[in-house]
Design an enzyme around this catalytic site. Structure first.
Site, short mmCIF file in Angstrom:
data_model
loop_
_atom_site.label_atom_id
_atom_site.label_comp_id
_atom_site.label_asym_id
_atom_site.label_seq_id
_atom_site.Cartn_x
_atom_site.Cartn_y
_atom_site.Cartn_z
N ASP A 1 -76.01 0.35 31.28
CA ASP A 1 -76.60 -0.58 32.26
C ASP A 1 -77.37 -1.67 31.54
O ASP A 1 -78.25 -1.38 30.73
CB ASP A 1 -77.57 0.20 33.18
CG ASP A 1 -78.19 -0.71 34.22
OD1 ASP A 1 -77.54 -0.92 35.27
OD2 ASP A 1 -79.30 -1.22 33.98
N TYR B 1 -82.56 -8.76 30.43
CA TYR B 1 -83.01 -7.84 29.38
C TYR B 1 -82.81 -8.46 27.98
O TYR B 1 -83.23 -7.88 26.97
CB TYR B 1 -82.24 -6.50 29.42
CG TYR B 1 -82.30 -5.76 30.74
CD1 TYR B 1 -83.22 -6.09 31.72
CD2 TYR B 1 -81.43 -4.70 30.99
CE1 TYR B 1 -83.25 -5.41 32.93
CE2 TYR B 1 -81.47 -4.01 32.20
CZ TYR B 1 -82.37 -4.38 33.16
OH TYR B 1 -82.40 -3.70 34.36
N LYS C 1 -75.88 -7.63 35.73
CA LYS C 1 -76.45 -8.09 37.02
C LYS C 1 -76.56 -9.60 37.09
O LYS C 1 -76.78 -10.26 36.07
CB LYS C 1 -77.84 -7.45 37.20
CG LYS C 1 -77.82 -5.95 36.93
CD LYS C 1 -79.16 -5.27 37.16
CE LYS C 1 -79.09 -3.82 36.72
NZ LYS C 1 -79.55 -3.59 35.34
N HIS D 1 -79.20 -8.71 41.16
CA HIS D 1 -80.35 -8.00 40.59
C HIS D 1 -81.51 -7.83 41.57
O HIS D 1 -82.13 -6.76 41.63
CB HIS D 1 -80.83 -8.74 39.33
CG HIS D 1 -81.57 -7.89 38.36
ND1 HIS D 1 -81.55 -8.10 37.01
CD2 HIS D 1 -82.37 -6.81 38.55
CE1 HIS D 1 -82.29 -7.18 36.41
NE2 HIS D 1 -82.80 -6.39 37.33
P1 NAP Z 1 -87.06 5.25 32.30
O1 NAP Z 1 -85.67 5.44 31.83
O2 NAP Z 1 -87.55 5.98 33.48
O3 NAP Z 1 -88.09 5.57 31.13
C1 NAP Z 1 -87.94 5.08 29.86
C2 NAP Z 1 -89.12 5.60 29.03
O4 NAP Z 1 -89.07 7.02 28.97
C3 NAP Z 1 -89.12 5.08 27.62
O5 NAP Z 1 -90.48 4.81 27.29
C4 NAP Z 1 -88.58 6.26 26.80
O6 NAP Z 1 -89.15 6.29 25.51
C5 NAP Z 1 -89.05 7.45 27.61
N1 NAP Z 1 -88.11 8.57 27.53
C6 NAP Z 1 -86.75 8.55 27.64
N2 NAP Z 1 -86.22 9.77 27.55
C7 NAP Z 1 -87.26 10.62 27.35
C8 NAP Z 1 -87.35 12.02 27.18
N3 NAP Z 1 -86.27 12.81 27.19
N4 NAP Z 1 -88.59 12.57 27.00
C9 NAP Z 1 -89.69 11.79 26.98
N5 NAP Z 1 -89.68 10.44 27.16
C10 NAP Z 1 -88.47 9.87 27.34
O7 NAP Z 1 -87.38 3.70 32.57
P2 NAP Z 1 -86.60 2.33 32.63
O8 NAP Z 1 -86.15 1.89 31.30
O9 NAP Z 1 -87.47 1.42 33.43
O10 NAP Z 1 -85.35 2.63 33.59
C11 NAP Z 1 -84.09 2.99 33.10
C12 NAP Z 1 -83.10 1.83 33.18
O11 NAP Z 1 -82.95 1.37 34.53
C13 NAP Z 1 -83.55 0.54 32.45
O12 NAP Z 1 -83.46 0.68 31.05
C14 NAP Z 1 -82.62 -0.46 33.07
O13 NAP Z 1 -81.33 -0.37 32.50
C15 NAP Z 1 -82.62 -0.01 34.54
N6 NAP Z 1 -83.61 -0.73 35.37
C16 NAP Z 1 -83.15 -1.53 36.39
C17 NAP Z 1 -84.06 -2.25 37.17
C18 NAP Z 1 -83.55 -3.12 38.28
O14 NAP Z 1 -84.33 -3.94 38.80
N7 NAP Z 1 -82.32 -2.98 38.68
C19 NAP Z 1 -85.45 -2.12 36.97
C20 NAP Z 1 -85.87 -1.26 35.95
C21 NAP Z 1 -84.96 -0.58 35.19
P3 NAP Z 1 -88.23 6.40 24.17
O15 NAP Z 1 -87.34 5.18 24.17
O16 NAP Z 1 -89.25 6.39 23.09
O17 NAP Z 1 -87.48 7.69 24.27
#
Ligand code: NAP
Length: 315
Positions: free
Chosen positions: A46, A51, A80, A114
């Protein structure tokens, strides 16, 4: 345990239920991370132009595809249509073509609008801001007109599936009542503290697959908040007693429990990690199953708390 690892979309395609999120990682980090993600078996990636990593991802994908390590048809790539441009109908196709050039692909598997709003740009291309730094929003976007352009992308073979992100039920319903191709996917923030049951129920009844973003609570977002001058205490989803208890019982990590709970509901997850061990861990959630009581316990944690708060977009 035999378990379905794909979601079947309403247009006949299928999307791996566990994907890899790429938000908030530098180009260097993302080059390492996407390479590693492919190595540990992620096939659903994704991204988004906002980004600022599509080029780096494209370089990795191109190496994997040209060396024959992976077939294009085995990948599921989502990007997106960004807020600036989503109101300019003449820019929709051009914007996707720019993403495709950066990703070095002929098509994306899923193209999402998006956000339901767009932003006002200054002549120099920068976001127009109020005195307090918040970004001026243009709420006048005609979703139906943008959707027609999205449908055109499918007709041209530039996107296999199309969907929306951060849309509300009324906005989705308006598209559904005025479209030829139904939205295949809604991508929204979804985790134990933000469950939006009505929206999920609506998507189920409308046959729209849901992808959960920030399923682990997006720790990285605090950095973004700081940059935007937003002071917010964020909940730590990995430090919740009931999550810890369940994790201990199954000898799994807290993150695996949070992801398993979502996937068990038939919702896709796209956790982001730049750590190879945690990436592997986040995929390894198909050898245990939460029982009904555990699902209920986690359901009861809903607190309507949004972690990715778009308050820096005023209005
Ligand atoms: P997330 O995946 O909920 O959390 C990422 C965080 O969690 C990072 O700090 C990561 O650190 C940590 N993490 C990952 N795996 C872990 C584990 N097994 N144990 C402990 N910590 C862990 O947050 P996100 O990046 O906001 O959301 C995921 C994806 O959704 C984004 O990357 C993006 O592609 C998408 N997104 C879309 C929108 C939208 O508006 N459509 C908005 C936000 C996000 P480390 O890297 O150090 O492991």
């Amino acid at each position: 345990m035999s378990e379905q690892k794909y979601l079947h979309l309403n247009d006949g395609s299928r999307m791996p239920i566990v994907g890899y999120g790429t938000w908030m990682a530098s180009e260097e980090e993302i080059t390492f991370a996407v390479n590693e993600a492919l190595k540990v078996g992620y096939r659903h990636i994704d991204t988004a132009p906002v980004y600022l990593n599509e080029k780096a991802i494209g370089n990795v994908l191109s190496k994997w595809i040209s060396s024959g390590k992976v077939k294009r048809s085995d990948l599921f790539i989502t990007t997106k249509l960004p807020p600036p441009g989503a109101d300019r109908l003449d820019l929709v196709e051009l914007t996707l073509r720019n993403s495709l050039a950066d990703l070095q692909l002929d098509y994306v598997d899923l193209y999402l609008i998006h956000t339901p709003f767009t932003v006002v740009l200054q002549e120099n291309g920068e976001f127009k801001r109020y005195e307090d730094g918040t970004i001026e929003v243009d709420p006048s976007t005609d979703h139906v007109a943008v959707w027609k352009e999205m449908e055109g992308l499918v007709a041209k073979g530039l996107a296999k599936s199309i969907g929306i992100s951060n849309f509300k039920e009324q906005q989705i319903e308006r598209i559904r009542q005025n479209c030829t191709i139904q939205p295949a996917v809604l991508q929204i923030e979804y985790h134990i503290y933000l469950q939006q049951p009505h929206l999920i129920e609506y998507c189920k009844s409308a046959n729209i697959a849901v992808t959960a973003y920030s399923p682990l609570g997006s720790k990285g977002v605090s950095g973004l908040n700081k940059m935007a001058g937003v002071e917010r205490e964020l909940p730590d989803l990995l430090d919740v007693p009931v999550v810890k208890e369940i994790a201990q019982k199954y000898n799994k990590s807290e993150a695996q429990v949070l992801l398993r709970w979502i996937v068990q509901k038939g919702i896709a997850v796209i956790p982001k990690s730049t750590n190879a061990k945690r990436m592997r861990e986040n995929k390894d959630i198909f050898d245990f199953k939460l029982d009904v009581d555990e699902v209920e316990q986690l359901n009861s944690l809903d607190a309507n708390v949004r972690v990715v708060n778009f308050s820096f977009f005023r209005g």
